[in-house]
Scaffold this motif. Sequence first.
Motif, short mmCIF file in Angstrom:
data_model
loop_
_atom_site.label_atom_id
_atom_site.label_comp_id
_atom_site.label_asym_id
_atom_site.label_seq_id
_atom_site.Cartn_x
_atom_site.Cartn_y
_atom_site.Cartn_z
N THR A 15 45.39 77.55 53.57
CA THR A 15 46.61 78.12 53.00
C THR A 15 47.63 78.51 54.07
O THR A 15 48.70 79.03 53.74
N LEU A 39 50.75 78.33 51.88
CA LEU A 39 51.43 79.26 50.97
C LEU A 39 52.51 80.05 51.68
O LEU A 39 53.16 80.91 51.07
N PRO A 165 57.58 82.86 51.79
CA PRO A 165 56.63 82.30 50.82
C PRO A 165 56.86 80.81 50.63
O PRO A 165 58.01 80.34 50.64
N GLU A 166 55.78 80.06 50.47
CA GLU A 166 55.84 78.64 50.13
C GLU A 166 55.10 78.47 48.81
O GLU A 166 53.88 78.38 48.77
N THR A 167 55.84 78.48 47.71
CA THR A 167 55.23 78.52 46.38
C THR A 167 55.00 77.14 45.79
O THR A 167 54.35 77.02 44.74
N SER A 168 55.48 76.10 46.44
CA SER A 168 55.42 74.76 45.84
C SER A 168 54.00 74.21 45.73
O SER A 168 53.76 73.26 44.99
N ALA A 170 51.26 76.08 44.88
CA ALA A 170 50.41 76.93 44.06
C ALA A 170 49.76 76.16 42.92
O ALA A 170 48.54 76.27 42.68
N ASP A 171 50.53 75.36 42.21
CA ASP A 171 49.97 74.62 41.07
C ASP A 171 48.92 73.61 41.53
O ASP A 171 47.92 73.38 40.83
N VAL A 195 51.03 85.61 48.33
CA VAL A 195 51.53 84.50 47.53
C VAL A 195 50.43 84.00 46.59
O VAL A 195 50.68 83.72 45.41
N ASP A 198 50.04 86.32 43.64
CA ASP A 198 51.14 86.27 42.68
C ASP A 198 51.23 84.95 41.93
O ASP A 198 51.56 84.93 40.74
N ARG A 199 50.92 83.83 42.62
CA ARG A 199 51.20 82.53 42.03
C ARG A 199 49.98 81.72 41.61
O ARG A 199 50.09 80.78 40.83
#
Length: 254
Positions: A15, A39, A165-168, A170-171, A195, A198-199
């Motif tokens: 991560t 993340l 944050p790098e949220t892309s 998470a999925d 992150v 949260d995600r």
Amino acid sequence: MDSKQPLRGETVIFTSTKKSEEPFDLVKRYGGTPVSLPLIKTRERFASDDETQLEFATSYDWLIFTSQSAVAAFEQKMERFNKDASAFNVNVAAVGDKTANALERIGFRVDFIPQVFSADVFVKQFNPEGESLRALFIKGNLAGTLITTELSLTVDEWTIYETLPETSHADEIVELVKAEPSVSILFASPSAVAVFKDRVVPSLNWTGYTIGAIGHITERALQEAGASVTVMPETYTLPELVQSLAESKRKELI
């Protein structure tokens, strides 16, 4: 399962931002599949006085670096303003072998590394001799205050990079955990933990996969977030974390 490849069938998710192939190669050597899904991301912070600040940096007794990201941003500023390590007649302290190696690659000699690669241990062990010494802590925007406030010498700060944050991803982490039979997720910073909490956690909870951490501060962040940390190495580096993960999985085979 072959005990020489205790990670066979294991998907290992990193991560943190990828800085070296070494931990990924280790996962492959042990039979696992490494996946980089950071993340967090870092970027150099620019300021109108960067050139002046860089010149000031040459006047200190010590430069202090606690991350490879700080070294990378410092190198970028040196290149932009046509300076190299020979311009800095200073002592250099680094938290961690990887940070020290990064400094040595750009021409610096590292004079101090703490026994444990953490800021709280650094402030206990770093005690240079001399009167009225001045140090410059070259840091990111999320660095704590320990180094600035707890050392006996005068410490100034220069924030030269940002952690965001790098949220892309998470999925994709959620999908991998649900799809793969065995997954380990490795954390190298409290920022990545935040992150993830949260995600990712809302879709997965903290169960169904192995959790590894670098350092007691990251471990504490995970525990405070509700996670159970299975693996943490004594030496705070990603390769050592992979080694510890492999040893943990090997014991499960016995």
